[in-house]
Write a protein that holds these residues in place. Structure first.
Motif, PDB file in Angstrom:
ATOM      1  N   THR A  14      62.416  51.265  29.046  1.00 49.56           N
ATOM      2  CA  THR A  14      63.414  50.611  29.886  1.00 49.56           C
ATOM      3  C   THR A  14      62.759  49.468  30.646  1.00 49.56           C
ATOM      4  OG1 THR A  14      64.592  52.710  30.168  1.00 49.56           O
ATOM      5  CG2 THR A  14      65.133  50.923  31.690  1.00 49.56           C
ATOM      6  N   LEU A  15      63.307  48.260  30.471  1.00 51.09           N
ATOM      7  CA  LEU A  15      62.818  47.078  31.176  1.00 51.09           C
ATOM      8  C   LEU A  15      63.882  46.643  32.178  1.00 51.09           C
ATOM      9  CD1 LEU A  15      61.532  44.957  28.124  1.00 51.09           C
ATOM     10  CD2 LEU A  15      60.277  46.687  29.420  1.00 51.09           C
ATOM     11  N   GLN A  16      63.483  46.488  33.412  1.00 54.06           N
ATOM     12  CA  GLN A  16      64.388  45.976  34.427  1.00 54.06           C
ATOM     13  C   GLN A  16      63.948  44.572  34.801  1.00 54.06           C
ATOM     14  OE1 GLN A  16      64.659  48.714  37.694  1.00 54.06           O
ATOM     15  NE2 GLN A  16      65.623  50.326  36.472  1.00 54.06           N
ATOM     16  N   ALA A  17      64.905  43.638  34.783  1.00 51.74           N
ATOM     17  CA  ALA A  17      64.582  42.232  35.021  1.00 51.74           C
ATOM     18  C   ALA A  17      65.438  41.673  36.146  1.00 51.74           C
ATOM     19  CB  ALA A  17      64.789  41.414  33.743  1.00 51.74           C
ATOM     20  N   ASP A  18      64.889  40.730  36.884  1.00 53.97           N
ATOM     21  CA  ASP A  18      65.626  40.059  37.949  1.00 53.97           C
ATOM     22  C   ASP A  18      66.852  39.365  37.363  1.00 53.97           C
ATOM     23  OD1 ASP A  18      63.573  40.841  39.614  1.00 53.97           O
ATOM     24  OD2 ASP A  18      62.535  38.907  39.524  1.00 53.97           O
ATOM     25  N   GLY A  19      67.986  39.476  38.060  1.00 55.23           N
ATOM     26  CA  GLY A  19      69.187  38.764  37.650  1.00 55.23           C
ATOM     27  C   GLY A  19      69.969  39.430  36.542  1.00 55.23           C
ATOM     28  N   GLN A  20      69.517  40.562  36.051  1.00 51.72           N
ATOM     29  CA  GLN A  20      70.248  41.279  35.000  1.00 51.72           C
ATOM     30  C   GLN A  20      70.752  42.600  35.565  1.00 51.72           C
ATOM     31  OE1 GLN A  20      68.461  41.585  31.151  1.00 51.72           O
ATOM     32  NE2 GLN A  20      67.603  39.509  31.191  1.00 51.72           N
ATOM     33  N   GLU A  21      72.077  42.783  35.499  1.00 55.65           N
ATOM     34  CA  GLU A  21      72.678  43.983  36.071  1.00 55.65           C
ATOM     35  C   GLU A  21      72.288  45.236  35.292  1.00 55.65           C
ATOM     36  OE1 GLU A  21      76.846  43.569  36.445  1.00 55.65           O
ATOM     37  OE2 GLU A  21      76.760  41.816  37.787  1.00 55.65           O
ATOM     38  N   GLN A  22      72.237  45.101  33.967  1.00 55.07           N
ATOM     39  CA  GLN A  22      71.912  46.246  33.131  1.00 55.07           C
ATOM     40  C   GLN A  22      70.461  46.145  32.650  1.00 55.07           C
ATOM     41  OE1 GLN A  22      73.845  48.898  32.614  1.00 55.07           O
ATOM     42  NE2 GLN A  22      75.394  47.943  33.949  1.00 55.07           N
ATOM     43  N   PRO A  23      69.736  47.234  32.672  1.00 59.21           N
ATOM     44  CA  PRO A  23      68.365  47.191  32.164  1.00 59.21           C
ATOM     45  C   PRO A  23      68.342  47.053  30.648  1.00 59.21           C
ATOM     46  CG  PRO A  23      68.984  49.450  32.680  1.00 59.21           C
ATOM     47  CD  PRO A  23      70.120  48.570  33.150  1.00 59.21           C
ATOM     48  N   ILE A  24      67.250  46.581  30.139  1.00 60.31           N
ATOM     49  CA  ILE A  24      67.017  46.524  28.690  1.00 60.31           C
ATOM     50  C   ILE A  24      66.445  47.883  28.293  1.00 60.31           C
ATOM     51  CG2 ILE A  24      65.732  45.393  26.839  1.00 60.31           C
ATOM     52  CD1 ILE A  24      65.553  42.934  28.791  1.00 60.31           C
ATOM     53  N   SER A  25      67.184  48.617  27.478  1.00 55.46           N
ATOM     54  CA  SER A  25      66.781  49.986  27.146  1.00 55.46           C
ATOM     55  C   SER A  25      66.814  50.159  25.635  1.00 55.46           C
ATOM     56  CB  SER A  25      67.721  50.996  27.823  1.00 55.46           C
ATOM     57  OG  SER A  25      67.345  52.317  27.529  1.00 55.46           O
ATOM     58  N   PHE A  26      65.720  50.668  25.080  1.00 54.01           N
ATOM     59  CA  PHE A  26      65.658  50.808  23.617  1.00 54.01           C
ATOM     60  C   PHE A  26      64.755  51.971  23.245  1.00 54.01           C
ATOM     61  CE2 PHE A  26      62.551  47.722  25.062  1.00 54.01           C
ATOM     62  CZ  PHE A  26      61.369  48.088  24.439  1.00 54.01           C
ATOM     63  N   PHE A  27      64.873  52.379  21.974  1.00 58.41           N
ATOM     64  CA  PHE A  27      64.124  53.507  21.446  1.00 58.41           C
ATOM     65  C   PHE A  27      63.281  53.035  20.264  1.00 58.41           C
ATOM     66  CE2 PHE A  27      68.007  55.129  23.334  1.00 58.41           C
ATOM     67  CZ  PHE A  27      67.544  56.152  24.162  1.00 58.41           C
ATOM     68  N   ILE A  28      62.027  53.482  20.218  1.00 55.87           N
ATOM     69  CA  ILE A  28      61.117  53.118  19.135  1.00 55.87           C
ATOM     70  C   ILE A  28      60.903  54.339  18.257  1.00 55.87           C
ATOM     71  CG2 ILE A  28      58.852  52.165  18.551  1.00 55.87           C
ATOM     72  CD1 ILE A  28      58.698  51.142  21.452  1.00 55.87           C
ATOM     73  N   GLY A  29      61.096  54.161  16.951  1.00 53.69           N
ATOM     74  CA  GLY A  29      60.905  55.257  16.010  1.00 53.69           C
ATOM     75  C   GLY A  29      59.592  55.156  15.264  1.00 53.69           C
ATOM     76  N   ASP A  30      59.632  55.498  13.975  1.00 51.85           N
ATOM     77  CA  ASP A  30      58.422  55.512  13.150  1.00 51.85           C
ATOM     78  C   ASP A  30      58.040  54.112  12.697  1.00 51.85           C
ATOM     79  OD1 ASP A  30      58.359  58.229  13.393  1.00 51.85           O
ATOM     80  OD2 ASP A  30      59.265  58.624  11.424  1.00 51.85           O
ATOM     81  N   LYS A  31      56.815  54.018  12.193  1.00 49.92           N
ATOM     82  CA  LYS A  31      56.346  52.785  11.590  1.00 49.92           C
ATOM     83  C   LYS A  31      56.865  52.705  10.159  1.00 49.92           C
ATOM     84  CE  LYS A  31      52.094  50.111  10.928  1.00 49.92           C
ATOM     85  NZ  LYS A  31      50.608  50.116  11.091  1.00 49.92           N
ATOM     86  N   THR A  32      57.277  51.526   9.736  1.00 44.64           N
ATOM     87  CA  THR A  32      57.777  51.359   8.369  1.00 44.64           C
ATOM     88  C   THR A  32      56.627  51.462   7.380  1.00 44.64           C
ATOM     89  OG1 THR A  32      57.522  48.959   8.406  1.00 44.64           O
ATOM     90  CG2 THR A  32      59.612  49.856   9.200  1.00 44.64           C
ATOM     91  N   GLN A  33      56.931  51.766   6.154  1.00 42.74           N
ATOM     92  CA  GLN A  33      55.905  51.931   5.126  1.00 42.74           C
ATOM     93  C   GLN A  33      55.595  50.635   4.395  1.00 42.74           C
ATOM     94  OE1 GLN A  33      57.120  55.105   2.529  1.00 42.74           O
ATOM     95  NE2 GLN A  33      56.948  56.678   4.110  1.00 42.74           N
ATOM     96  N   VAL A  34      56.535  49.706   4.383  1.00 47.23           N
ATOM     97  CA  VAL A  34      56.344  48.487   3.599  1.00 47.23           C
ATOM     98  C   VAL A  34      55.714  47.377   4.427  1.00 47.23           C
ATOM     99  CG1 VAL A  34      57.499  46.707   2.238  1.00 47.23           C
ATOM    100  CG2 VAL A  34      58.280  49.084   2.111  1.00 47.23           C
ATOM    101  N   GLU A  35      56.181  47.174   5.638  1.00 49.32           N
ATOM    102  CA  GLU A  35      55.676  46.105   6.476  1.00 49.32           C
ATOM    103  C   GLU A  35      55.113  46.688   7.768  1.00 49.32           C
ATOM    104  OE1 GLU A  35      59.488  44.119   6.717  1.00 49.32           O
ATOM    105  OE2 GLU A  35      58.649  42.416   5.609  1.00 49.32           O
ATOM    106  N   SER A  36      54.359  45.860   8.498  1.00 45.52           N
ATOM    107  CA  SER A  36      53.839  46.307   9.795  1.00 45.52           C
ATOM    108  C   SER A  36      54.924  46.169  10.841  1.00 45.52           C
ATOM    109  CB  SER A  36      52.605  45.478  10.169  1.00 45.52           C
ATOM    110  OG  SER A  36      51.549  45.722   9.285  1.00 45.52           O
ATOM    111  N   CYS A  37      55.905  47.047  10.744  1.00 49.51           N
ATOM    112  CA  CYS A  37      57.047  47.020  11.650  1.00 49.51           C
ATOM    113  C   CYS A  37      57.344  48.426  12.153  1.00 49.51           C
ATOM    114  CB  CYS A  37      58.288  46.471  10.946  1.00 49.51           C
ATOM    115  SG  CYS A  37      58.198  44.708  10.537  1.00 49.51           S
ATOM    116  N   TYR A  38      58.206  48.488  13.145  1.00 47.87           N
ATOM    117  CA  TYR A  38      58.691  49.765  13.651  1.00 47.87           C
ATOM    118  C   TYR A  38      60.217  49.759  13.645  1.00 47.87           C
ATOM    119  CZ  TYR A  38      54.264  51.762  15.165  1.00 47.87           C
ATOM    120  OH  TYR A  38      53.015  52.319  15.173  1.00 47.87           O
ATOM    121  N   TYR A  39      60.801  50.941  13.467  1.00 50.08           N
ATOM    122  CA  TYR A  39      62.246  51.090  13.574  1.00 50.08           C
ATOM    123  C   TYR A  39      62.617  51.131  15.049  1.00 50.08           C
ATOM    124  CZ  TYR A  39      61.999  52.369   8.636  1.00 50.08           C
ATOM    125  OH  TYR A  39      61.760  52.369   7.291  1.00 50.08           O
ATOM    126  N   LEU A  40      63.738  50.498  15.372  1.00 46.86           N
ATOM    127  CA  LEU A  40      64.167  50.411  16.770  1.00 46.86           C
ATOM    128  C   LEU A  40      65.671  50.529  16.855  1.00 46.86           C
ATOM    129  CD1 LEU A  40      62.924  48.089  19.553  1.00 46.86           C
ATOM    130  CD2 LEU A  40      65.345  48.000  18.955  1.00 46.86           C
TER     131      LEU A  40
END
Length: 498
Positions: free
Chosen positions: A145-171
């Motif tokens: 959860t990221l809270q930023a000045d001037g934003q009423e709602q926080p930035i909230s996200f979930f990180i899953g597993d690492k992908t098998q093909v690229e250096s990425c993560y599911y989100l």
């Protein structure tokens, strides 16, 4: 298996891999809009904020301790292009609840600056079911959860597993069912544990302009039947014209000078004290006892002239996953257990003989006001006054003596007395001394009363101020006696080898 068959199997495996890659790409590619005439992929912005506007970051691992970093605006002085000193506001980030433990503020700042805004690499699946989310590791995610000045709602996200093909993560964004892939570098700071953001430098290096004096160091260790006690000797600082002596001396288990090169890590080893890893922040009493701190392997107590006392302890050892041997360590005043490799500190194995100087006498020749040498019936008693060889007025056995250079040579040989072995145990001398030397400094601040005793056919004991503390070669004592006997015969040179 022949080469042709190997080639067929290898080619088939390659096609299988390529087919798998194409299948993944086919499943994850975004369907083009019917009205679109452009071949470029659409950029999907997941969030946007300025890094300095992020005032709080909360990371909740699936299996781990939740932690929060908060922004603190601090002022720092810097130099502008004109060379003027200006004050700037800097946004630093600190972990809530860990103010009593050193932090790695540079790394903590990455929680805010690594991904203040983020675009998805690709859309994997829309309207994902719970079963689908589980396939991407989003049933046990890292919640950020990221809270930023001037934003009423926080930035909230979930990180899953690492992908098998690229250096990425599911989100997945909080409140949505769409699964995206995002770059690994953007997610990396949130995948660390709270211990990764705690600092391992417990005491800073001593600055060049820091004139704080280490007054004493006591080293107690379970594998030694004695303590090592080192003390600052102001007399050395005042009398050492060469600057080549250590400013500390050993007073336990015996009194002796220290080697400047070998003893500095023991006298100043807590400066720059850095652990190898953080083990347990805010440990319970039970955890402290389990690591052995109720009966530590080593305890180092350092006192400085600013009134501070630092106590550092090493307890039980443990083995890392890589097979390394580490000590549990704690510094009094910091509520955290750290791991120290054997190379991180000298206090786990330093011994008295490792840091002692081989020299017995330290006085500068022209600072000596009285020296008496005795061997059998031979007595040489010198008294002198002056500041250097040119103005030094010398007497020998009560008569004026003008050969300052020959006197200097005899004294230089005395300085060559080498304490080849420390004698830690108490030994009472037997028999008469082979030779005796008394040396006094002109201000009365230091004196030596030295006797040499037989310690076998090839060794001699050296007693300093009433205690046998060293062993040396008997051949040195024989040569010393020889030089005393021929001293008044200037035709015979002072021997310098033995």
């Amino acid at each position: 298996m022949n080469k042709t068959l190997k080639g067929i199997i290898g080619g088939g495996a390659l096609l299988g891999v390529l087919g798998g890659v194409l299948a993944v790409l086919k499943l994850t590619e975004k369907k083009p809009e019917q009205d679109s005439s452009s071949s470029e992929a659409e950029t999907i912005m997941l969030w946007h904020a300025e890094s300095d506007d992020i005032n709080q970051i909360t990371v909740e691992p699936a299996d781990g301790e939740k932690y929060t970093a908060v922004r603190k605006i601090e002022q720092t002085e810097t130099t502008d292009l004109n060379g003027s000193i200006v004050t700037q506001d800097i946004a630093n980030y600190y972990l809530t609840g860990y103010e009593d433990i050193p932090m790695n503020t540079v790394s903590i700042r990455l929680l805010a600056t690594r991904s203040p805004e983020l675009a998805a690499v690709a859309v994997v699946q829309e309207n994902a079911s719970d079963e689908d989310l589980a396939r991407f590791g989003l049933d046990h995610p890292v919640h950020v959860t990221l809270q930023a000045d001037g934003q009423e709602q926080p930035i909230s996200f979930f990180i899953g597993d690492k992908t098998q093909v690229e250096s990425c993560y599911y989100l997945r964004m909080d409140g949505e069912k769409t699964v995206y892939t995002v770059t690994e570098s953007a997610m990396e700071p949130y995948l660390r544990s709270v211990k990764d953001y705690l600092g391992t430098e417990l005491i800073a290096e001593q600055a060049e302009d820091d004139e704080t004096v280490v007054e004493s160091v006591r080293i107690s260790r379970k594998d030694l039947d004695y303590d090592i006690f080192l003390e600052y000797d102001d007399g050395v600082s005042q009398s050492d014209r060469s600057g080549g002596l250590a400013r500390h001396i050993m007073t336990e288990p015996i009194q002796c000078m220290l080697s400047p090169d070998k003893s500095s890590d023991a006298t100043h080893g807590l400066y720059g004290l850095t652990a190898s890893e953080v083990v347990t922040p805010h440990p319970t009493e039970s955890q402290i006892q389990e690591c052995g701190f109720d009966d530590p392997f080593a305890c180092v107590t350092v006192k400085t002239d600013d009134g501070k006392t630092s106590v550092f302890k090493l307890a039980n050892t443990y083995e890392t996953e890589e097979g390394g041997k580490y000590y549990y360590g704690m510094l009094e005043g910091i509520n955290c257990i750290y791991g120290f490799s054997a190379d991180a500190t000298v206090y786990d194995d330093v011994r008295a003989e490792d840091i002692s100087s081989k020299n017995v006498v330290s006085l500068y020749v022209w600072d000596v006001s009285h020296m008496k040498c005795k061997a059998g019936n031979q007595v040489l008693e010198f008294r002198g006054e002056g500041t250097d060889q040119s103005d030094y007025k010398l007497t020998l056995n009560g008569e004026s003596y003008g050969d300052n250079e020959r006197y200097r040579q005899l004294y230089a040989f005395l300085l060559e007395t080498k304490a080849e072995d420390l004698v830690i145990e108490e030994i009472e001398p037997t028999g008469e001394p082979l030779a005796e030397i008394q040396v006094e400094r002109n201000d009365g601040g230091r004196s030596y009363d030295i006797q040499y005793y037989t310690a076998g056919t090839q060794k001699a004991y050296i007693s300093v101020n009433g205690r046998i503390s060293f062993r040396c070669r008997k051949s040195y004592v024989d040569t010393l006696i020889h030089n005393m006997e021929i001293f008044e015969d200037s035709a015979q040179p002072i021997k310098t080898t033995w």
